[in-house]
Design an enzyme around this catalytic site. Structure first.
Site, PDB file in Angstrom:
ATOM      1  N   LYS A  44       1.073  -1.162  -0.007  1.00  8.88           N
ATOM      2  CA  LYS A  44      -0.128  -0.124   0.071  1.00  8.88           C
ATOM      3  C   LYS A  44       0.735   1.288  -0.031  1.00  8.88           C
ATOM      4  O   LYS A  44       0.603   2.369  -0.353  1.00  8.88           O
ATOM      5  CB  LYS A  44      -0.819   0.060   1.273  1.00  8.88           C
ATOM      6  CG  LYS A  44      -1.739  -1.110   1.364  1.00  8.88           C
ATOM      7  CD  LYS A  44      -2.614  -0.986   2.900  1.00  8.88           C
ATOM      8  CE  LYS A  44      -2.198  -2.085   3.724  1.00  8.88           C
ATOM      9  NZ  LYS A  44      -2.861  -2.168   4.840  1.00  8.88           N
ATOM     10  N   GLY A  45       2.197   1.111   0.558  1.00  9.95           N
ATOM     11  CA  GLY A  45       2.861   2.346   0.874  1.00  9.95           C
ATOM     12  C   GLY A  45       3.271   3.200  -0.270  1.00  9.95           C
ATOM     13  O   GLY A  45       3.556   4.571  -0.218  1.00  9.95           O
ATOM     14  N   GLU A 100       7.742   1.716  -6.318  1.00  8.99           N
ATOM     15  CA  GLU A 100       7.935   1.327  -4.807  1.00  8.99           C
ATOM     16  C   GLU A 100       8.051   2.516  -4.058  1.00  8.99           C
ATOM     17  O   GLU A 100       8.944   3.505  -4.315  1.00  8.99           O
ATOM     18  CB  GLU A 100       9.089   0.271  -4.809  1.00  8.99           C
ATOM     19  CG  GLU A 100       8.674  -1.270  -4.481  1.00  8.99           C
ATOM     20  CD  GLU A 100       7.956  -1.369  -2.994  1.00  8.99           C
ATOM     21  OE1 GLU A 100       7.371  -0.536  -2.750  1.00  8.99           O
ATOM     22  OE2 GLU A 100       8.257  -2.284  -2.773  1.00  8.99           O
ATOM     23  N   ASP A 101       7.972   2.368  -2.552  1.00  7.24           N
ATOM     24  CA  ASP A 101       8.286   3.539  -1.677  1.00  7.24           C
ATOM     25  C   ASP A 101       9.768   3.130  -1.260  1.00  7.24           C
ATOM     26  O   ASP A 101      10.335   4.307  -1.397  1.00  7.24           O
ATOM     27  CB  ASP A 101       7.313   3.506  -0.350  1.00  7.24           C
ATOM     28  CG  ASP A 101       7.030   1.910   0.055  1.00  7.24           C
ATOM     29  OD1 ASP A 101       7.774   1.120  -0.304  1.00  7.24           O
ATOM     30  OD2 ASP A 101       6.216   1.939   0.855  1.00  7.24           O
ATOM     31  N   ASP A 104      14.490  -1.966   0.678  1.00  3.15           N
ATOM     32  CA  ASP A 104      15.475  -2.050   1.771  1.00  3.15           C
ATOM     33  C   ASP A 104      16.476  -3.112   1.753  1.00  3.15           C
ATOM     34  O   ASP A 104      17.405  -2.841   1.204  1.00  3.15           O
ATOM     35  CB  ASP A 104      14.355  -2.039   3.168  1.00  3.15           C
ATOM     36  CG  ASP A 104      15.003  -2.206   4.288  1.00  3.15           C
ATOM     37  OD1 ASP A 104      15.851  -1.656   4.706  1.00  3.15           O
ATOM     38  OD2 ASP A 104      14.476  -2.854   5.327  1.00  3.15           O
ATOM     39  N   LYS A 132      17.656   2.189   1.021  1.00  2.64           N
ATOM     40  CA  LYS A 132      18.558   2.098   1.966  1.00  2.64           C
ATOM     41  C   LYS A 132      19.535   1.157   1.689  1.00  2.64           C
ATOM     42  O   LYS A 132      19.423  -0.011   2.035  1.00  2.64           O
ATOM     43  CB  LYS A 132      17.579   1.801   3.200  1.00  2.64           C
ATOM     44  CG  LYS A 132      17.441   2.461   4.281  1.00  2.64           C
ATOM     45  CD  LYS A 132      16.705   1.622   5.275  1.00  2.64           C
ATOM     46  CE  LYS A 132      15.308   1.991   5.808  1.00  2.64           C
ATOM     47  NZ  LYS A 132      14.825   1.393   6.788  1.00  2.64           N
ATOM     48  N   PHE A 153      14.526   3.904  10.519  1.00  4.63           N
ATOM     49  CA  PHE A 153      13.327   3.546  10.102  1.00  4.63           C
ATOM     50  C   PHE A 153      12.479   4.902   9.887  1.00  4.63           C
ATOM     51  O   PHE A 153      12.471   5.695  10.484  1.00  4.63           O
ATOM     52  CB  PHE A 153      12.728   2.665  11.160  1.00  4.63           C
ATOM     53  CG  PHE A 153      11.336   2.091  10.970  1.00  4.63           C
ATOM     54  CD1 PHE A 153      11.374   1.092  10.204  1.00  4.63           C
ATOM     55  CD2 PHE A 153       9.863   2.807  11.092  1.00  4.63           C
ATOM     56  CE1 PHE A 153      10.293   0.416   9.544  1.00  4.63           C
ATOM     57  CE2 PHE A 153       8.912   2.156  10.916  1.00  4.63           C
ATOM     58  CZ  PHE A 153       8.739   0.918  10.152  1.00  4.63           C
ATOM     59  N   ASP A 160       4.653   3.240   6.565  1.00  7.22           N
ATOM     60  CA  ASP A 160       3.999   3.239   7.879  1.00  7.22           C
ATOM     61  C   ASP A 160       4.930   2.608   9.061  1.00  7.22           C
ATOM     62  O   ASP A 160       5.827   1.865   8.568  1.00  7.22           O
ATOM     63  CB  ASP A 160       2.684   2.189   7.667  1.00  7.22           C
ATOM     64  CG  ASP A 160       3.168   0.798   7.698  1.00  7.22           C
ATOM     65  OD1 ASP A 160       3.898   0.408   6.590  1.00  7.22           O
ATOM     66  OD2 ASP A 160       2.722  -0.171   8.153  1.00  7.22           O
ATOM     67  N   ARG A 166       0.788   6.764   7.714  1.00  3.55           N
ATOM     68  CA  ARG A 166       1.118   6.825   5.968  1.00  3.55           C
ATOM     69  C   ARG A 166       0.682   8.284   5.816  1.00  3.55           C
ATOM     70  O   ARG A 166       1.236   8.675   4.606  1.00  3.55           O
ATOM     71  CB  ARG A 166       0.151   5.816   5.617  1.00  3.55           C
ATOM     72  CG  ARG A 166       0.698   4.427   5.691  1.00  3.55           C
ATOM     73  CD  ARG A 166      -0.356   3.410   4.892  1.00  3.55           C
ATOM     74  NE  ARG A 166      -0.188   1.922   5.224  1.00  3.55           N
ATOM     75  CZ  ARG A 166       0.696   1.017   4.774  1.00  3.55           C
ATOM     76  NH1 ARG A 166       1.756   1.918   4.090  1.00  3.55           N
ATOM     77  NH2 ARG A 166       0.529  -0.093   5.252  1.00  3.55           N
TER      78      ARG A 166
HETATM   79  P1  IMP Z   1      12.667  -5.154   1.379  1.00  6.73           P
HETATM   80  O1  IMP Z   1      12.215  -6.428   1.071  1.00  6.73           O
HETATM   81  O2  IMP Z   1      13.385  -5.217   2.512  1.00  6.73           O
HETATM   82  O3  IMP Z   1      13.390  -4.277   0.279  1.00  6.73           O
HETATM   83  O4  IMP Z   1      11.326  -4.211   1.850  1.00  6.73           O
HETATM   84  C1  IMP Z   1      10.787  -3.588   1.395  1.00  6.73           C
HETATM   85  C2  IMP Z   1       9.325  -3.307   2.026  1.00  6.73           C
HETATM   86  O5  IMP Z   1       9.617  -3.141   3.456  1.00  6.73           O
HETATM   87  C3  IMP Z   1       8.990  -1.879   1.580  1.00  6.73           C
HETATM   88  O6  IMP Z   1       7.935  -1.853   0.824  1.00  6.73           O
HETATM   89  C4  IMP Z   1       8.412  -1.248   2.918  1.00  6.73           C
HETATM   90  O7  IMP Z   1       7.014  -1.639   2.984  1.00  6.73           O
HETATM   91  C5  IMP Z   1       9.115  -1.836   4.048  1.00  6.73           C
HETATM   92  N1  IMP Z   1      10.222  -1.080   4.646  1.00  6.73           N
HETATM   93  C6  IMP Z   1      11.301  -0.826   4.709  1.00  6.73           C
HETATM   94  N2  IMP Z   1      12.006  -0.086   5.330  1.00  6.73           N
HETATM   95  C7  IMP Z   1      11.125   0.525   5.850  1.00  6.73           C
HETATM   96  C8  IMP Z   1      11.142   1.964   6.522  1.00  6.73           C
HETATM   97  O8  IMP Z   1      12.147   2.206   7.181  1.00  6.73           O
HETATM   98  N3  IMP Z   1       9.996   2.444   7.105  1.00  6.73           N
HETATM   99  C9  IMP Z   1       8.616   1.775   6.644  1.00  6.73           C
HETATM  100  N4  IMP Z   1       8.625   0.677   5.798  1.00  6.73           N
HETATM  101  C10 IMP Z   1       9.853   0.016   5.428  1.00  6.73           C
HETATM  102 MG    MG Z   2       6.002  -1.449   0.937  1.00  9.15          MG
END
Ligand code: IMP
Ligand code: MG
Length: 177
Positions: A44-45, A100-101, A104, A132, A153, A160, A166
């Site tokens: 949703k982000g 994507e937002d 990570d 990140k 974070f 969120d 959000r």
């Molecule tokens: P990844 O698979 O670790 O790259 O995770 C990506 C997802 O984790 C993103 O789409 C976010 O929903 C969530 N996420 C990662 N870091 C943050 C953060 O700092 N704040 C909020 N959501 C995060």
């Molecule tokens: Mg996300």
């Protein structure tokens, strides 16, 4: 005073976000001129980012949404992702930009890109508002990147913490984290 004022500090303010989104929109407009562009937004982000980005792109684009949910292992995704909402139209032959937002660990996007291979899109590129890199566990080529942030974070502008914050209109960090 805003509901969030005691909990968070501004990391990227609204004018800075909007300026960068205009730049990304202009870049995508140039790159996809004459092509059938579809923004494939990850729920949703990323919805807040996607609606601003779409309005910054001067092309007759289409919007699709994909819901994903990562299986959490502790505070971090395990990379095992489930599709919770699928796009409504076939993607075959379309030029997709996945919106994507934040990237990570990169595991969610890695899964998604793998999943999309079976959809036979004409092309697939990645657009992420935030990256990140300190926590990356797999290398994702981000074609359109808003900002690189340190290992904190963040919430706001779609992101969120337990479904809250959000609707904060800027990117923020939680106080004391
Ligand atoms: P990844 O698979 O670790 O790259 O995770 C990506 C997802 O984790 C993103 O789409 C976010 O929903 C969530 N996420 C990662 N870091 C943050 C953060 O700092 N704040 C909020 N959501 C995060
Ligand atoms: Mg996300």
């Amino acid at each position: 005073m805003a509901f969030y004022a005691n909990d968070i500090d501004v990391l990227i303010d609204e004018p800075t976000l909007q300026k960068r989104i205009q730049e990304l929109g202009a870049q995508i407009t140039r790159d996809y001129a004459g092509k059938q562009l579809t923004l494939l937004t990850v729920l949703k982000g990323s919805v807040f980012f996607a609606t601003d980005l779409a309005r910054a792109i001067d092309l007759p684009l289409e919007m699709e949404f994909l819901g994903v949910s990562s299986y959490q292992g502790g505070t971090e995704t395990t990379g095992e992702v489930r599709i919770t909402h699928d796009a409504t139209k076939p993607m075959a032959g379309k030029h997709l930009v996945v919106v994507e937002d934040i990237i990570d660990t990169g595991l969610t996007m890695q899964f998604l890109l793998e999943h999309l291979k079976a959809r036979h899109a004409a092309s697939v590129r990645v657009c992420s508002l935030l990256e990140k890199p300190a926590r990356a566990r797999t290398k994702i080529a981000i074609d359109y990147k808003g900002f690189v942030i340190e290992d904190v974070f963040v919430v706001g502008y779609g992101l969120d913490a337990n479904e809250k914050y959000r609707n904060v209109p800027f990117i923020a960090r939680m106080k004391g984290k």
